[in-house]
Design a protein around this motif. Sequence first.
Motif, PDB file in Angstrom:
ATOM      1  N   LEU A  20       0.841  -1.187   0.000  1.00 50.19           N
ATOM      2  CA  LEU A  20       0.000   0.000   0.000  1.00 50.19           C
ATOM      3  C   LEU A  20       0.885   1.249   0.000  1.00 50.19           C
ATOM      4  N   SER A  21       0.405   2.272  -0.671  1.00 48.98           N
ATOM      5  CA  SER A  21       1.085   3.559  -0.691  1.00 48.98           C
ATOM      6  C   SER A  21       0.123   4.635  -0.212  1.00 48.98           C
ATOM      7  N   CYS A  22       0.676   5.627   0.416  1.00 46.26           N
ATOM      8  CA  CYS A  22      -0.110   6.782   0.842  1.00 46.26           C
ATOM      9  C   CYS A  22       0.668   8.025   0.433  1.00 46.26           C
ATOM     10  N   ALA A  23       0.138   8.738  -0.544  1.00 46.42           N
ATOM     11  CA  ALA A  23       0.783   9.937  -1.047  1.00 46.42           C
ATOM     12  C   ALA A  23       0.199  11.172  -0.374  1.00 46.42           C
ATOM     13  N   ALA A  24       1.075  12.040   0.063  1.00 43.51           N
ATOM     14  CA  ALA A  24       0.650  13.243   0.770  1.00 43.51           C
ATOM     15  C   ALA A  24       0.885  14.470  -0.083  1.00 43.51           C
ATOM     16  N   SER A  25       0.046  15.443   0.107  1.00 49.97           N
ATOM     17  CA  SER A  25       0.236  16.743  -0.540  1.00 49.97           C
ATOM     18  C   SER A  25      -0.098  17.812   0.476  1.00 49.97           C
ATOM     19  N   GLY A  26       0.485  18.962   0.264  1.00 51.10           N
ATOM     20  CA  GLY A  26       0.254  20.040   1.206  1.00 51.10           C
ATOM     21  C   GLY A  26       1.556  20.435   1.866  1.00 51.10           C
ATOM     22  N   ARG A  27       1.565  20.379   3.164  1.00 48.22           N
ATOM     23  CA  ARG A  27       2.703  20.858   3.924  1.00 48.22           C
ATOM     24  C   ARG A  27       3.879  19.881   3.890  1.00 48.22           C
TER      25      ARG A  27
END
Length: 124
Positions: A20-27
């Motif tokens: 599983l991957s969890c991509a973050a965006s933002g800070r």
Amino acid sequence: QVQLVESGGGLVQAGGSLRLSCAASGRTFSNYAMGWFRQTPEKEREFVAGISRFGSSSLLADSVKGRFAISRDNSKKTVYLQMNSLKPEDTAVYYCAAKIWGVVHTSTEGYDDWGQGTQVTVSS
């Protein structure tokens, strides 16, 4: 606030693997301790794994020790959950979560931001 998007779920036979991957965006991603949780219709959301902001420490639930591993790549703003030797009881919706300036928590209350979840189904 950080936006989280999980991917990599699916249907797999018992004994198989998924990542599983969890991509973050933002800070800035390295500001966040990250966690993976899972939930079924019958159970409350439960802790699976967590990793500190720079990956120096991690924690796994007893039920997945020796089979799952958590890692992160701050340059890609992504946290991973490698799941091996999957069992039917691992079937659940898997969520990633983030806590700014935090440490790894095993409770859902320890996290501020959540993804939408990805379904993992393990057939026997």
